[in-house]
Design an enzyme around this catalytic site. Sequence first.
Site, PDB file in Angstrom:
ATOM      1  N   ALA A  72      -9.405   5.824   4.945  1.00  0.00           N
ATOM      2  CA  ALA A  72      -9.308   7.011   5.806  1.00  0.00           C
ATOM      3  C   ALA A  72     -10.649   7.675   6.019  1.00  0.00           C
ATOM      4  O   ALA A  72     -11.434   7.847   5.087  1.00  0.00           O
ATOM      5  CB  ALA A  72      -8.317   8.039   5.260  1.00  0.00           C
ATOM      6  N   LYS A  94       0.856  -1.186   0.000  1.00  0.00           N
ATOM      7  CA  LYS A  94       0.000   0.000   0.000  1.00  0.00           C
ATOM      8  C   LYS A  94       0.894   1.239   0.000  1.00  0.00           C
ATOM      9  O   LYS A  94       1.701   1.440   0.914  1.00  0.00           O
ATOM     10  CB  LYS A  94      -0.916   0.021   1.223  1.00  0.00           C
ATOM     11  CG  LYS A  94      -1.821   1.249   1.240  1.00  0.00           C
ATOM     12  CD  LYS A  94      -2.447   1.462   2.603  1.00  0.00           C
ATOM     13  CE  LYS A  94      -3.103   2.840   2.633  1.00  0.00           C
ATOM     14  NZ  LYS A  94      -3.429   3.282   4.004  1.00  0.00           N
TER      15      LYS A  94
END
Length: 265
Positions: free
Chosen positions: A190, A103
């Site tokens: 997020a 990631k």
Amino acid sequence: MTTEDTLTIAGRSYQSRLLVGTGKYQDFAQTRAALDASGTQIVTVAIRRTNIGQNPDEPSLLDFVPPSQFTLLPNTAGCYSADDAVRTLRLARELLDGHDLVKLEVLGDPQNLFPNMPETLKATRTLVDEGFKVMVYCTDDPIQCRMLEDLGAVAVMPLASLIGSGMGILNPWNLRLIIDQSSVPVLVDAGVGTASDAAIAMELGCDGVLMNTAIAGARDPILMASAMRKAVEGGREAYLAGRVPRKLYSAAPSSPTEGLIAAVK
């Protein structure tokens, strides 16, 4: 939801669509308990902050979260340039015996942790060229997401709101645009604060949700992990089932009157 409805990333399929981070817990034991409660199969690890073998004299996360039981997703949290991010993931590949699913996040501001997209695009190009399978934290800009996909990203991960903010899904319309245009998985990354945020992301059509603070920062992380598991599963089922259209008024009574026996006079 059938077993055939799986999340496929870089050619590998997963039953769980919930990805969970490993930071901010009390200890590694609580981390493992939360992961088990969440049902996750993909666990993201901040290489610059978590010991996975680079410090042999300290406890290792891998003793609690072994790669034989989870797919580890090394990330570049804390990196502010493409060069730093690339170096970090090269180290991760060395420590994890050639592991190439990663990631990428390249931050632009230490206060809001918003992604630096020029550096993110630069790092994506380099990592793809080096054989990494790159999942990318990015803005919710459909154009930038298309550019990442064109560079070879195996998944795009637009923010729902700022990292750690718990503000939820602030721009569902951009997420829908990204989902509609993308041929790679789209995962919200997020901003999730509670279970309803995760459900909304899945109802919009996202392929998955990644979170850390929403679970680790909860009053009861283990219980919240369980709640997030149910929310992601429920949101996915609702998306597949198809919601009824929104209408101000019902077009017809919910209970039809045809065929009813007339009242006896």
